[in-house]
Motif scaffolding. Sequence first.
Motif, PDB file in Angstrom:
ATOM      1  N   ASP A 431      28.957  20.761  31.225  1.00  0.00           N
ATOM      2  CA  ASP A 431      28.894  19.579  30.357  1.00  0.00           C
ATOM      3  C   ASP A 431      27.481  19.322  29.839  1.00  0.00           C
ATOM      4  N   GLY A 432      26.674  20.395  29.805  1.00  0.00           N
ATOM      5  CA  GLY A 432      25.462  20.340  29.007  1.00  0.00           C
ATOM      6  C   GLY A 432      24.234  19.747  29.681  1.00  0.00           C
ATOM      7  N   PHE A 433      24.257  19.526  30.994  1.00  0.00           N
ATOM      8  CA  PHE A 433      23.049  19.024  31.647  1.00  0.00           C
ATOM      9  C   PHE A 433      22.115  20.189  31.953  1.00  0.00           C
ATOM     10  N   LEU A 434      20.911  20.045  31.434  1.00  0.00           N
ATOM     11  CA  LEU A 434      19.892  21.080  31.541  1.00  0.00           C
ATOM     12  C   LEU A 434      19.003  20.781  32.742  1.00  0.00           C
ATOM     13  N   THR A 435      18.794  21.793  33.588  1.00  0.00           N
ATOM     14  CA  THR A 435      17.830  21.650  34.673  1.00  0.00           C
ATOM     15  C   THR A 435      16.827  22.784  34.567  1.00  0.00           C
ATOM     16  N   LEU A 436      15.567  22.431  34.383  1.00  0.00           N
ATOM     17  CA  LEU A 436      14.528  23.446  34.271  1.00  0.00           C
ATOM     18  C   LEU A 436      13.845  23.575  35.621  1.00  0.00           C
ATOM     19  N   THR A 437      13.657  24.808  36.055  1.00  0.00           N
ATOM     20  CA  THR A 437      13.116  25.021  37.396  1.00  0.00           C
ATOM     21  C   THR A 437      11.769  25.715  37.364  1.00  0.00           C
ATOM     22  N   ASP A 438      11.630  26.725  36.531  1.00  0.00           N
ATOM     23  CA  ASP A 438      10.426  27.558  36.554  1.00  0.00           C
ATOM     24  C   ASP A 438       9.889  27.739  35.147  1.00  0.00           C
ATOM     25  N   ARG A 439       8.597  28.070  35.084  1.00  0.00           N
ATOM     26  CA  ARG A 439       8.092  28.643  33.848  1.00  0.00           C
ATOM     27  C   ARG A 439       8.491  30.125  33.864  1.00  0.00           C
ATOM     28  N   ALA A 440       8.873  30.666  32.724  1.00  0.00           N
ATOM     29  CA  ALA A 440       9.364  32.043  32.669  1.00  0.00           C
ATOM     30  C   ALA A 440       8.353  33.016  33.269  1.00  0.00           C
ATOM     31  N   LYS A 441       7.059  32.709  33.078  1.00  0.00           N
ATOM     32  CA  LYS A 441       6.045  33.636  33.566  1.00  0.00           C
ATOM     33  C   LYS A 441       5.961  33.641  35.090  1.00  0.00           C
ATOM     34  N   ASP A 442       6.541  32.620  35.746  1.00  0.00           N
ATOM     35  CA  ASP A 442       6.494  32.546  37.203  1.00  0.00           C
ATOM     36  C   ASP A 442       7.771  33.032  37.867  1.00  0.00           C
ATOM     37  N   VAL A 443       8.770  33.401  37.084  1.00  0.00           N
ATOM     38  CA  VAL A 443      10.032  33.861  37.643  1.00  0.00           C
ATOM     39  C   VAL A 443       9.892  35.314  38.087  1.00  0.00           C
ATOM     40  N   ILE A 444      10.612  35.677  39.154  1.00  0.00           N
ATOM     41  CA  ILE A 444      10.547  37.053  39.650  1.00  0.00           C
ATOM     42  C   ILE A 444      11.712  37.844  39.080  1.00  0.00           C
ATOM     43  N   LYS A 445      11.409  38.877  38.297  1.00  0.00           N
ATOM     44  CA  LYS A 445      12.449  39.685  37.664  1.00  0.00           C
ATOM     45  C   LYS A 445      12.756  40.858  38.583  1.00  0.00           C
ATOM     46  N   SER A 446      13.825  40.755  39.343  1.00  0.00           N
ATOM     47  CA  SER A 446      14.114  41.720  40.385  1.00  0.00           C
ATOM     48  C   SER A 446      15.444  42.411  40.103  1.00  0.00           C
ATOM     49  N   GLY A 447      15.358  43.683  39.711  1.00  0.00           N
ATOM     50  CA  GLY A 447      16.577  44.473  39.507  1.00  0.00           C
ATOM     51  C   GLY A 447      17.550  43.850  38.534  1.00  0.00           C
ATOM     52  N   GLY A 448      17.044  43.321  37.425  1.00  0.00           N
ATOM     53  CA  GLY A 448      17.933  42.765  36.397  1.00  0.00           C
ATOM     54  C   GLY A 448      18.405  41.355  36.702  1.00  0.00           C
ATOM     55  N   GLU A 449      17.932  40.780  37.813  1.00  0.00           N
ATOM     56  CA  GLU A 449      18.271  39.384  38.127  1.00  0.00           C
ATOM     57  C   GLU A 449      16.972  38.592  38.210  1.00  0.00           C
ATOM     58  N   TRP A 450      17.105  37.292  38.066  1.00  0.00           N
ATOM     59  CA  TRP A 450      15.935  36.443  38.212  1.00  0.00           C
ATOM     60  C   TRP A 450      15.985  35.689  39.526  1.00  0.00           C
ATOM     61  N   ILE A 451      14.808  35.629  40.138  1.00  0.00           N
ATOM     62  CA  ILE A 451      14.678  34.821  41.353  1.00  0.00           C
ATOM     63  C   ILE A 451      13.732  33.675  41.024  1.00  0.00           C
ATOM     64  N   SER A 452      14.149  32.464  41.350  1.00  0.00           N
ATOM     65  CA  SER A 452      13.331  31.293  41.056  1.00  0.00           C
ATOM     66  C   SER A 452      12.253  31.128  42.120  1.00  0.00           C
ATOM     67  N   SER A 453      11.008  31.214  41.699  1.00  0.00           N
ATOM     68  CA  SER A 453       9.915  31.018  42.658  1.00  0.00           C
ATOM     69  C   SER A 453       9.910  29.573  43.157  1.00  0.00           C
ATOM     70  N   VAL A 454      10.231  28.644  42.253  1.00  0.00           N
ATOM     71  CA  VAL A 454      10.194  27.231  42.629  1.00  0.00           C
ATOM     72  C   VAL A 454      11.242  26.914  43.686  1.00  0.00           C
ATOM     73  N   GLU A 455      12.434  27.535  43.544  1.00  0.00           N
ATOM     74  CA  GLU A 455      13.481  27.271  44.529  1.00  0.00           C
ATOM     75  C   GLU A 455      13.052  27.777  45.910  1.00  0.00           C
ATOM     76  N   LEU A 456      12.498  28.992  45.954  1.00  0.00           N
ATOM     77  CA  LEU A 456      12.049  29.525  47.244  1.00  0.00           C
ATOM     78  C   LEU A 456      10.933  28.649  47.823  1.00  0.00           C
ATOM     79  N   GLU A 457      10.036  28.235  46.987  1.00  0.00           N
ATOM     80  CA  GLU A 457       8.927  27.372  47.453  1.00  0.00           C
ATOM     81  C   GLU A 457       9.472  26.057  48.036  1.00  0.00           C
ATOM     82  N   ASN A 458      10.388  25.445  47.333  1.00  0.00           N
ATOM     83  CA  ASN A 458      10.919  24.155  47.818  1.00  0.00           C
ATOM     84  C   ASN A 458      11.609  24.314  49.164  1.00  0.00           C
ATOM     85  N   HIS A 459      12.367  25.406  49.329  1.00  0.00           N
ATOM     86  CA  HIS A 459      13.024  25.635  50.617  1.00  0.00           C
ATOM     87  C   HIS A 459      11.978  25.876  51.709  1.00  0.00           C
ATOM     88  N   LEU A 460      10.993  26.702  51.399  1.00  0.00           N
ATOM     89  CA  LEU A 460       9.970  27.004  52.418  1.00  0.00           C
ATOM     90  C   LEU A 460       9.202  25.739  52.811  1.00  0.00           C
TER      91      LEU A 460
END
Lengths: 552, 552
Positions: A431-460
């Motif tokens: 239903d169109g709610f946008l949630t921004l998590t990372d700057r693209a330059k900080d995302v980890i591009k791993s094997g064709g998938e993206w890993i959110s650095s911010v999500e890992l940081e928040n959990h840690l």
Amino acid sequence: MQSTMQDVPLLVSRITTHGSTIHGHAEVRTWTGDAAATQRRTYAEVGARAAQLAHALRDELGVQESGVVGTLMWNNAEHLEAYLAIPSMGAVLHTLNLRLPVEQLAYIVNHAADRVIIVNGSLLPLLAPLLPHLGSVEHVIVSGPGDRSALAGCRAQVHEYEELLVGRPEHYDWPELDERQAAALCYTSGTTGDPKGVAYSHRSVYLHAMEVNAAAAFGLTPADVCAPLVPMFHVNAWGLPHAAFMAGTSLLMPDRFLQPAPLAEMIATERPTVSAGVPTIWAGLLAELDARPRDLSSLRTVISGGSAAPPAMMRGFHERHGVRLVQAWGMTETSPLGSVAYPPAGLSEEEEWPYRVTQGRLPSSVEARLAGPGGEILPWDGQSAGELEVRGPWIAGAYYGGAAGEPVRPEDKFSPDGWLRTGDVGTITSDGFLTLTDRAKDVIKSGGEWISSVELENHLMAHPDVAEAAVVAVPDDKWGERPLAAIVLKDGKPADYAALRAFLGERVARWQLPERWVRIATVPKTSVGKFDKKVLRKQYAEGELEVTVLGG
Amino acid sequence: MQSTMQDVPLLVSRITTHGSTIHGHAEVRTWTGDAAATQRRTYAEVGARAAQLAHALRDELGVQESGVVGTLMWNNAEHLEAYLAIPSMGAVLHTLNLRLPVEQLAYIVNHAADRVIIVNGSLLPLLAPLLPHLGSVEHVIVSGPGDRSALAGCRAQVHEYEELLVGRPEHYDWPELDERQAAALCYTSGTTGDPKGVAYSHRSVYLHAMEVNAAAAFGLTPADVCAPLVPMFHVNAWGLPHAAFMAGTSLLMPDRFLQPAPLAEMIATERPTVSAGVPTIWAGLLAELDARPRDLSSLRTVISGGSAAPPAMMRGFHERHGVRLVQAWGMTETSPLGSVAYPPAGLSEEEEWPYRVTQGRLPSSVEARLAGPGGEILPWDGQSAGELEVRGPWIAGAYYGGAAGEPVRPEDKFSPDGWLRTGDVGTITSDGFLTLTDRAKDVIKSGGEWISSVELENHLMAHPDVAEAAVVAVPDDKWGERPLAAIVLKDGKPADYAALRAFLGERVARWQLPERWVRIATVPKTSVGKFDKKVLRKQYAEGELEVTVLGG
């Protein structure tokens, strides 16, 4: 079939004329630091003075169509006059960001070839030393209090704003322009490379003001008083001056009094109904209010944008001061209104929070898509994270001017089909709610998938042993990139990476778990307090970090 | 300087896509006459069905870009689907006014060359007898309940709406059109001559919907439920369907249940927050509510337009039922949003009334001027009465099609510089409040000044001896035109014209006083109850009236 409608262009001059006639009784109030001495000027007067300013610029200073006039000013009535006069006469308003490093300020004045600069007297200590380096500037117009002596001996002609206006006609026959002509120019203060100019068109300014006035956006009406705390040199103060003049909404301008105590005083005294600013402003105001409560009950809508508002701050305003902060997302390249986080109707206060902390929903004029690591378009499922790309009539499709003034479209900022690459990574729900998590330059591009650095940081950082954590991408032969977890431990806590990895393993997918771990004393930070991941990546590349490798 | 903004056209397809994705959970409810059986359809479903309809029209029926598709329908979900599908695919939606005399209905279908007509089953008794006279119509699509037998033997191919949609793709790759292309066609039901077509553009529909959603206009948001009681065949239901889909506002459609009792029942049951309709609808509803009160507390904004709302009715709603009627002015040629009568802020309820009974203030996109008897532009002083002329991106600049389809610009409807002559005479105050008093054709042009027939009539009807009074212009050798006062006296009252003239002389300027007086048995009226002044002028011209001449 061709329509039979009139072909009337969308021009800033229409806003000027409309506001100063039909809403001639509305007023712009400028705070002077003294509650008893607020400067008041009706929109009829602003319109007459804007006409006088335009006459002065054209008849006295020789500014022609497409001529660039810079403003180095706070939020005040005179800046509003410049906002209206300069585009209405067909010239280009170039708002100068007084917080830019001086070399960048000089760069943008020279790049845009400003012929005239209107400056507040209080900002002459900033401008005067730069003037010898501003080759295109022939005229400086000074407005408001401040010592003029710094201008002695400068090459440009110096004028007093009020003297320049006096006696000139209070009506200007605004020209009928092409609505796609540039109305205003604003440079992004990018962290890398030279600032890049966005040239807003009359069309984009007009449509954006209409959207600001939508009930589902900021909803300005003649019954409102709007206080833009966001500076007018920052993305046209989010379009609020134009929108207010269009709607007949009175404006309350803070001038240079942006510190928490005078802002609280101004709001309590002048009782605006709508305000807008960046989280830093609100955080300062909240601390001030917690220490010395004021009556802020006049505020019905308070917009926070520019960066994510901490939920605790939003709750603090709501629960302790009855003020409802609404998050909005945008950037210089998006005029800036991109999305506004009103929750769906019919929810309880607690049910609203998960929506209020998102970036919100986009208006009909802004299209969005999420581009995955390989450029593929991702579904709106609230899960798939991609770079946000946007398209619309008030979204930039290029930057102003390479060396020869031609539009430039760097590949990392514009897709081949012309959409703006925002550099922000996030998700969109069905239903169109946008949630921004990372700057693209900080995302980890791993094997064709993206890993959110911010999500890992928040959990840690939720782990009891961890004080701070930064996750950055590091090169990996097999996966392209993999996450490196850099941990600041609380005093006396052991560096038990296996335990931390297990903790994380309960919260994210297995393939996202970092193999590389390092203990650091502190996370490197930028001058504004953000994690400076460039530094960590460089330290890793240069072998300066003592990395432990786990699992795999 | 050229701007660097994206060049994205303003298209109805953007509204369709936006509403059916980001606001896919909003819904259109169609009243069925049975409170327990309201038809509900989400905007996601509406979007999917609009795509299916577009596929059917193009792939099965061969409708191409600029092809004209007529709709003879009530306000319901299927009409909404047609509203979105037809313009989005690049064809032209032609809404057919089911209240037109049948010859005019046939005229407009033939003039616009409708290839397809979508019709509600309940309206087949109207359409079927006309079909043999509609040469361009190749396909009839029938939706909803109603006896189909009337179509037996008709030349056009007959389709069932639901059968036509079933199994077709729920996505349509809407084309990128020129925003100035026609999106919808609506004919004015002028009282003289053939109906005249207004071809709205995608640009005008889009901008108008944005304005409808302005907080200072109707202010639709996702928290609203909007009930357009104004028919969708009447100036696009004042733009509300497009505006609601744009804002994510749920719609409540009355279908064919426009009588006071079912409307009251629908509002009390479905609890809309916004509604809009003509004064006749509201007058009927008020009488119904006075007789059988219902809970209308859900309504926050109720718009009345199309003709002036009687102040007594507005007060009746306000004082007896807590419903606030807001007057708005517009016409087919103005899309129609021209002005909305919100009073200025900060007034008491009683102080608000003088503003609420005006036509209100214009939005920034609509420019207004008053043209005097000699074409001179009059001041906005609340006194000088002139014909209202308007200009703007959603104002017609021509009519659709002479015989060869070219735009036509009759001199009495468009000024040489392209403004629309509204045919309405009135005043504008210095703060932009418009008050319309007369139709231009009913104003008396006397020696270069205008005399308001309506003003003279209202004063005369305030005299205790007068039952009714009509004032019309008659030729005069010296002054060009002079007023003729035609009086219907109350039973047993004398025809004392001198006394009436003296009574009037206390209320209007001396040069406005009629010299010619006549007693009539009754004022001739049109079929909708308006004074038919043509008849009086003809009777005077043909010497049928026994006129007394006084003073001079």
